[in-house]
Every structure is written in C-alpha cells, then in structure tokens.
Design a protein around this motif. Structure first.
Motif, PDB file in Angstrom:
ATOM      1  N   SER A 119     -20.063  62.929  17.831  1.00 45.80           N
ATOM      2  CA  SER A 119     -20.060  61.740  18.649  1.00 45.80           C
ATOM      3  C   SER A 119     -20.338  60.517  17.785  1.00 45.80           C
ATOM      4  O   SER A 119     -21.263  60.533  16.988  1.00 45.80           O
ATOM      5  CB  SER A 119     -21.143  61.871  19.717  1.00 45.80           C
ATOM      6  N   ARG A 179     -22.169  57.711  17.218  1.00 44.27           N
ATOM      7  CA  ARG A 179     -23.388  57.082  17.705  1.00 44.27           C
ATOM      8  C   ARG A 179     -24.088  56.392  16.550  1.00 44.27           C
ATOM      9  O   ARG A 179     -23.995  56.802  15.407  1.00 44.27           O
ATOM     10  CB  ARG A 179     -24.306  58.110  18.331  1.00 44.27           C
ATOM     11  N   ARG A 231     -27.389  54.727  20.202  1.00 42.95           N
ATOM     12  CA  ARG A 231     -26.469  54.012  21.084  1.00 42.95           C
ATOM     13  C   ARG A 231     -25.035  54.487  20.855  1.00 42.95           C
ATOM     14  O   ARG A 231     -24.648  54.768  19.731  1.00 42.95           O
ATOM     15  CB  ARG A 231     -26.531  52.512  20.829  1.00 42.95           C
ATOM     16  N   SER A 232     -24.264  54.554  21.913  1.00 45.48           N
ATOM     17  CA  SER A 232     -22.859  54.922  21.789  1.00 45.48           C
ATOM     18  C   SER A 232     -22.061  53.744  21.274  1.00 45.48           C
ATOM     19  O   SER A 232     -22.417  52.593  21.490  1.00 45.48           O
ATOM     20  CB  SER A 232     -22.287  55.333  23.149  1.00 45.48           C
ATOM     21  N   HIS A 233     -20.969  54.060  20.598  1.00 44.48           N
ATOM     22  CA  HIS A 233     -20.059  53.029  20.118  1.00 44.48           C
ATOM     23  C   HIS A 233     -18.888  52.951  21.094  1.00 44.48           C
ATOM     24  O   HIS A 233     -18.166  53.907  21.289  1.00 44.48           O
ATOM     25  CB  HIS A 233     -19.531  53.372  18.720  1.00 44.48           C
ATOM     26  N   TRP A 234     -18.689  51.823  21.718  1.00 40.37           N
ATOM     27  CA  TRP A 234     -17.544  51.591  22.601  1.00 40.37           C
ATOM     28  C   TRP A 234     -16.695  50.494  21.999  1.00 40.37           C
ATOM     29  O   TRP A 234     -17.219  49.532  21.451  1.00 40.37           O
ATOM     30  CB  TRP A 234     -18.003  51.130  23.981  1.00 40.37           C
ATOM     31  N   ARG A 236     -17.453  46.387  22.131  1.00 37.27           N
ATOM     32  CA  ARG A 236     -18.874  46.082  22.206  1.00 37.27           C
ATOM     33  C   ARG A 236     -19.210  45.100  21.084  1.00 37.27           C
ATOM     34  O   ARG A 236     -18.812  45.288  19.945  1.00 37.27           O
ATOM     35  CB  ARG A 236     -19.691  47.360  22.073  1.00 37.27           C
ATOM     36  N   CYS A 292     -21.650  46.492  17.215  1.00 42.47           N
ATOM     37  CA  CYS A 292     -21.086  47.771  16.796  1.00 42.47           C
ATOM     38  C   CYS A 292     -21.649  48.155  15.441  1.00 42.47           C
ATOM     39  O   CYS A 292     -21.474  47.425  14.468  1.00 42.47           O
ATOM     40  CB  CYS A 292     -19.565  47.701  16.697  1.00 42.47           C
ATOM     41  N   ARG A 294     -21.405  51.555  13.222  1.00 46.31           N
ATOM     42  CA  ARG A 294     -20.850  52.899  13.170  1.00 46.31           C
ATOM     43  C   ARG A 294     -21.438  53.659  12.001  1.00 46.31           C
ATOM     44  O   ARG A 294     -21.562  53.116  10.916  1.00 46.31           O
ATOM     45  CB  ARG A 294     -19.334  52.848  13.025  1.00 46.31           C
ATOM     46  N   ASP A 334     -11.687  61.283  19.131  1.00 47.70           N
ATOM     47  CA  ASP A 334     -12.995  61.227  19.777  1.00 47.70           C
ATOM     48  C   ASP A 334     -13.322  59.780  20.089  1.00 47.70           C
ATOM     49  O   ASP A 334     -13.329  58.939  19.203  1.00 47.70           O
ATOM     50  CB  ASP A 334     -14.013  61.830  18.801  1.00 47.70           C
ATOM     51  N   LEU A 335     -13.566  59.477  21.353  1.00 48.68           N
ATOM     52  CA  LEU A 335     -13.949  58.136  21.778  1.00 48.68           C
ATOM     53  C   LEU A 335     -15.266  58.246  22.516  1.00 48.68           C
ATOM     54  O   LEU A 335     -15.338  58.864  23.584  1.00 48.68           O
ATOM     55  CB  LEU A 335     -12.872  57.533  22.679  1.00 48.68           C
ATOM     56  N   ASP A 336     -16.310  57.724  21.940  1.00 48.56           N
ATOM     57  CA  ASP A 336     -17.651  57.750  22.525  1.00 48.56           C
ATOM     58  C   ASP A 336     -18.100  59.167  22.870  1.00 48.56           C
ATOM     59  O   ASP A 336     -18.678  59.420  23.919  1.00 48.56           O
ATOM     60  CB  ASP A 336     -17.713  56.841  23.755  1.00 48.56           C
TER      61      ASP A 336
END
Length: 169
Positions: free
Chosen positions: A8, A10, A15-18, A21, A24, A26, A59-61
């Motif tokens: 994932s 993160r 925190r998730s990466h969208w 946002r 960001c 990564r 893979d997205l979020d």
C-alpha cells in the motif's frame, strides 16, 4: 514480494496517498516497484519460462484497480515484427470506475520502462480493435506506431510496435 500482494502506498505516519492530495509524501518504491504518478506498479510474476515477461498490479491507495501484462505473442497469430514472432505484447485491464483517469497511461508507461531495463533493445507490440478509439489514443500516447491492420476475432485490428528509446506516456 508474495504473489498476489501489493504494498500500500502509505507515508511514514500511515496516511494514505491519494491523487490530487495537496500533502503527498510517497515512500520510495522497492527495487522491483515503480511509482508512476499516483500509482504504484508492482511486478507479481516476471520471466516465467514460456509464459509472461511481466505481470504488474496497479495499486491505488492500497487497492488493486487493474493490471498490466507483457505476454509473448504467439507465432501462430497474425501481426509480428520479427520473423520468429514471440514478441512481448502489452495488455492492460482496469476497473471501470477508474477508466478515464489516466491510470492506464501511467501504469503502461511504468511497465514499458521496466521492460526496457529488463530487456534492452527488444520491441513491444500492442494489438487492439480499430473500433476502440480510447485504446488507439493510448497506444499513440505511449509511442506505439502502426505496423499493420488485419482481421482477427471478427473485427479489424490495429497492430503497432513500441521501439525502446521512444518516450512512453
């Protein structure tokens, strides 16, 4: 990496990466992964003898939203750029809810970059129906050039080649 597992994207604080946002951060991808825009493209299977050159999860979020494949195009099929056939053929599949977001272009460009590093000088081919205007636009955007058109699966097919050194995406 375990088969079927995709890390994932993160940040260090969880925190998730969208995409889009403002904040960001990564993590660096591992040696077999590639960041491409908002996506993490991770290889699941590479170089299975006689099978695939690459299978990548998009893979997205933390969710799988699609895949990119690099399979060998069978010599018995029409459309080739080498006399013996068996060229690497790019394919992709994304969930309908992410169509039109540019993820196919990002993920395919990342997979082509991986392939160019792993197989220097080897061409990649792509085949799609001429009626699929979105797929044709993507092929052009990725740097594929038309080689020929032919009939297969009761429809006209567009067959193109990507030469390494051509910017993908």
């Amino acid at each position: 990496m375990r088969p079927g597992h995709s890390p994932s994207p993160r940040t260090a604080d969880g925190r998730s990466h969208w995409p889009g946002r403002q904040e960001c951060h990564r993590p660096r991808p591992g040696p077999s992964q590639r960041w491409s825009g908002a996506l993490l493209v991770s290889p699941l299977a590479t170089e299975v003898p006689g099978r695939r050159s690459g299978l990548f999860v998009i893979d997205l979020d933390g969710a799988m939203v699609g895949m990119v494949t690099l399979d060998r195009r069978g010599a018995e099929r029409p459309g080739h750029v080498r006399p013996e056939g068996e060229e690497a053929e790019l394919g992709y599949l994304l969930l309908p809810e992410v169509w039109g977001c540019g993820y196919a272009a990002e993920a395919c460009a990342a997979a082509l970059g991986w392939f160019a590093d792993a197989h220097p000088g080897e061409p990649v081919v792509l085949c799609t129906q001429t009626a699929n205007e979105r797929a044709l636009r993507l092929a052009m955007k990725l740097g594929f050039t038309e080689v020929e058109r032919f009939e297969e699966y009761d429809a006209e097919q567009w067959f193109g080649v990507w030469a390494q050194g051509t910017p993908a995406g």
